[in-house]
Enzyme design. Structure first.
Site, short mmCIF file in Angstrom:
data_model
loop_
_atom_site.label_atom_id
_atom_site.label_comp_id
_atom_site.label_asym_id
_atom_site.label_seq_id
_atom_site.Cartn_x
_atom_site.Cartn_y
_atom_site.Cartn_z
N HIS A 190 2.75 0.98 -10.01
CA HIS A 190 1.36 0.80 -9.57
C HIS A 190 0.81 -0.57 -9.88
O HIS A 190 -0.05 -1.07 -9.16
CB HIS A 190 0.49 1.92 -10.11
N ARG A 298 -7.19 4.74 -2.65
CA ARG A 298 -6.75 5.31 -3.94
C ARG A 298 -7.97 5.45 -4.82
O ARG A 298 -8.58 4.45 -5.19
CB ARG A 298 -5.74 4.39 -4.62
N ARG A 334 -8.05 9.51 -0.48
CA ARG A 334 -7.08 10.37 -1.17
C ARG A 334 -7.72 10.91 -2.44
O ARG A 334 -8.27 10.15 -3.23
CB ARG A 334 -5.81 9.60 -1.52
N GLU A 433 4.98 13.10 0.52
CA GLU A 433 5.63 12.21 -0.46
C GLU A 433 6.60 12.95 -1.36
O GLU A 433 7.15 12.38 -2.28
CB GLU A 433 4.58 11.45 -1.28
N ASN A 456 6.53 5.58 -1.26
CA ASN A 456 6.79 5.14 -2.64
C ASN A 456 7.33 6.30 -3.46
O ASN A 456 8.33 6.18 -4.16
CB ASN A 456 5.52 4.60 -3.29
N ASP A 457 6.61 7.42 -3.36
CA ASP A 457 7.10 8.60 -4.08
C ASP A 457 8.23 9.29 -3.34
O ASP A 457 9.17 9.79 -3.95
CB ASP A 457 5.94 9.58 -4.33
N ARG A 467 10.48 5.15 -9.93
CA ARG A 467 10.03 3.95 -9.20
C ARG A 467 9.63 2.80 -10.11
O ARG A 467 9.52 1.67 -9.66
CB ARG A 467 8.88 4.32 -8.25
N CYS A 504 1.38 5.45 4.49
CA CYS A 504 0.64 4.57 3.59
C CYS A 504 1.51 4.12 2.41
O CYS A 504 1.03 3.48 1.50
CB CYS A 504 -0.63 5.26 3.09
#
Ligand code: PEP
Ligand code: MG
Length: 574
Positions: A190, A298, A334, A433, A456-457, A467, A504
């Site tokens: 992140h 986010r 989100r 995800e 990403n996930d 990650r 996203c």
């Protein structure tokens, strides 16, 4: 000293040239040496307390200037706590009983914090952390240690750290941070994502000896595009990088000017290019870079920056401000995605062996319905007159989605009962995800209004690769054929049920992936704002036919390396 070159994972574009601020969170150990006389120990405490007051006053001034009065108030509260008579009385009593100043401060603040934390009133419980915080501050001063907190940066610097948590990164002042370099972390940790949003050059995964090679005040050049870090560059090297820096800036300016128009492919099909943001100022950046909406807001940073969750009113105000900046463009909010690498201080987090597989995101929201409802209330109220959508993170099961939607319905009933104005018809969708969700999209489509793929996930869960773990970052491959197959299947299953499918995850903004995703039929590409101009430029040069051909060719390879090589080969011709 000759210049020294190092290389890490390029995490956020841009060149920074400047002096280093080493961020080393201080470990505080309470000494058990014998105390001086009572008067000596009391005098040491008082001197340290005065010093703490000055530090807090400086912090108040700096944060007020950077983020506004509201965010700075916490440091005013801390100053008041320093003079709290009960706390002072306890410290004096402990010193009188024979403890040294450090022991007395530590014991008194821990006891008071424990007492506050045990109270059922949430406000008192939240103050426990503040008391601990001021205890640590006085203790550090007594131990003669400097304030190495990120908020202590006073001049433009390149931040070098072992790792940065999302809240560390959120507390970086973009005006004083030229860029950052970390020993740990991966491309989609992140801190790396936030760096891209803020437009800060970043290199991660430099390796555990980073802080042995770099010290405070060293001059260096970093290139977030290549992952290169050059210590004590010679004048020619520094001049070379300055030149590249200004060339890149002028290239971006040209693309930015062209990015104002809506995106259509070379054969005239409309696709949306949107931005991922975490706060108000990035909404402005998104607009400047040609965002056609926000594909991912986010919201968790709101929950991480304080010692208590944000109130409904605070959230309402911030969401509204963001919607207004986006002036009519769609915004996907989100819901809370905390846990994993983002644990807030006010929830009782268990020690988890695998936090990314543990209590995070929608799982927390379903267990803490009041926390969740407050956020949904704020979103629905702020959505009046705007084009807002709600999106749940980390869904892996239909029942989970049903329960979350049921909470949205309950909140609507509550808002009716409270006679508050809100938007009735906010679409509710989910992030895809987890592999479980990707495989189940056709079923989830019965309850979800739309989908947005979080690569990403999805990559970390599909590849079983953390990650943020630099050691295995080579195995973290968002262009792996397995991940690509799940993406394709998600888009096809969503479309077969008439649902809109966006993306996203960071992959949506990577030029090496965009043609493939276009070929899969993706409806929306949402990315860090600064990647938008180039992405729009690329999308407008490709026909759907060509994209399909590229996607099919990419899927014929068995490894991510082959796919990457193929993409690098054809990109210049597009
Ligand atoms: C993702 O997982 O792809 C995503 C966009 O969410 P985050 O990076 O916040 O986990
Ligand atoms: Mg995610």
């Amino acid at each position: 000293m000759p210049q020294k070159n190092f290389r890490g994972i390029p995490a956020s574009d841009g060149i920074a040239i400047g002096y280093v601020f080493c961020y080393i969170p201080t470990k505080l150990t309470v000494p058990d040496c014998p105390a001086g006389t009572i008067d000596e120990e009391i005098a040491r405490f008082e001197t340290a307390r005065n010093h703490a007051r000055v530090e807090l006053q400086n912090l108040y001034g700096a944060i007020e200037k950077r983020a506004g009065k509201e965010d700075a108030l916490i440091f005013e509260a801390h100053q008041e706590m320093l003079s709290d008579p009960a706390l002072e009385g306890k410290i004096r009593e402990l010193v009188t009983s024979g403890l040294n100043a450090e022991q007395a401060v530590f014991k008194a603040t821990e006891e008071l914090a424990g007492l506050l934390a045990s109270m059922s009133d949430e406000l008192f419980a939240a103050r426990a952390l503040d008391v601990k915080d001021i205890g640590r501050r006085i203790l550090r001063i007594l131990l003669g240690l400097p304030d190495t907190a990120l908020s202590a940066i006073t001049q433009p610097s390149i931040v070098v750290a072992d790792d940065l948590t999302p809240s560390d990164t959120a507390s970086l002042d973009p005006a004083l941070t030229l860029g950052f370099i970390t020993a740990q972390g991966g491309l989609t940790s992140h801190s790396a994502i936030l760096a891209r949003t803020l437009g800060l050059p970043a290199i991660v995964g430099m390796g555990s000896d980073l802080l042995q090679n770099v010290s405070d005040g060293v001059f260096l050049v970093m290139d977030g595009n290549t992952g290169e870090m050059i210590l004590e560059p010679n004048p020619e090297t520094a001049a070379h990088y300055k030149k590249i820096q200004s060339q890149r800036e002028s290239n971006l300016l040209v693309l930015k000017n062209a990015a104002e128009k809506e995106t259509v492919t070379a054969n005239g099909r409309r696709v949306e290019v949107a931005a991922n943001i975490g706060e108000l100022s990035s909404a402005r950046t998104a607009m400047e870079h040609g965002a056609e909406g926000i594909g991912l807001l986010r919201t968790e940073f709101l929950y991480l920056e304080d010692t208590q969750p944000p109130s409904e009113e605070k959230q309402y105000r911030i969401y509204r401000e963001i919607f207004e900046v986006m002036s009519g463009r769609p915004v996907i909010v989100r819901t809370l995605d905390i846990g994993g690498d983002k644990p807030p201080s006010y929830l009782p987090f268990p020690d988890e062996m695998n936090p990314f597989l543990g209590w995070r995101a929608i799982r927390i929201c379903l267990d803490e319905p009041e926390l969740f409802k407050t956020q949904i209330r704020a979103i629905l109220r702020a959505a009046v007159g705007h084009h807002t959508r709600i999106m749940f993170p980390m869904i892996s099961d239909l029942d989970e989605l049903r329960r979350a939607r049921e909470i949205v319905e309950t909140v609507k009933r509550d808002l009716h009962r409270d006679s508050l104005e809100f938007s009735e018809d906010v679409p509710v969708g989910i992030m895809v995800e987890t592999p479980a969700a990707a495989i189940l999209v056709d079923i989830l489509a019965e309850v979800a209004d739309f989908f947005s793929i979080g690569t990403n996930d999805l990559t970390q869960y599909t590849m079983a690769v953390d990650r943020g773990n630099a050691k295995v970052s080579g195995l973290y491959q968002p262009l792996h054929p397995s991940v690509l197959r799940l993406i394709k299947q998600t888009i096809e299953a969503g479309h077969s049920k008439g649902k809109w499918v966006g993306m996203c995850g960071e992959l949506a903004g990577m030029t090496k992936a965009i043609p493939i995703l276009l070929g899969f039929g993706l409806d929306e590409f949402s990315m860090n704002p600064r990647a938008i101009p180039e992405a729009k430029h690329l999308l407008s040069r490709i026909t759907d036919e060509k994209a399909l051909e590229i996607a099919n060719q990419a899927l014929s390879f068995g490894t991510a390396t082959e796919i990457e090589n193929y993409m690098q080969e054809i990109l210049p011709s597009l």
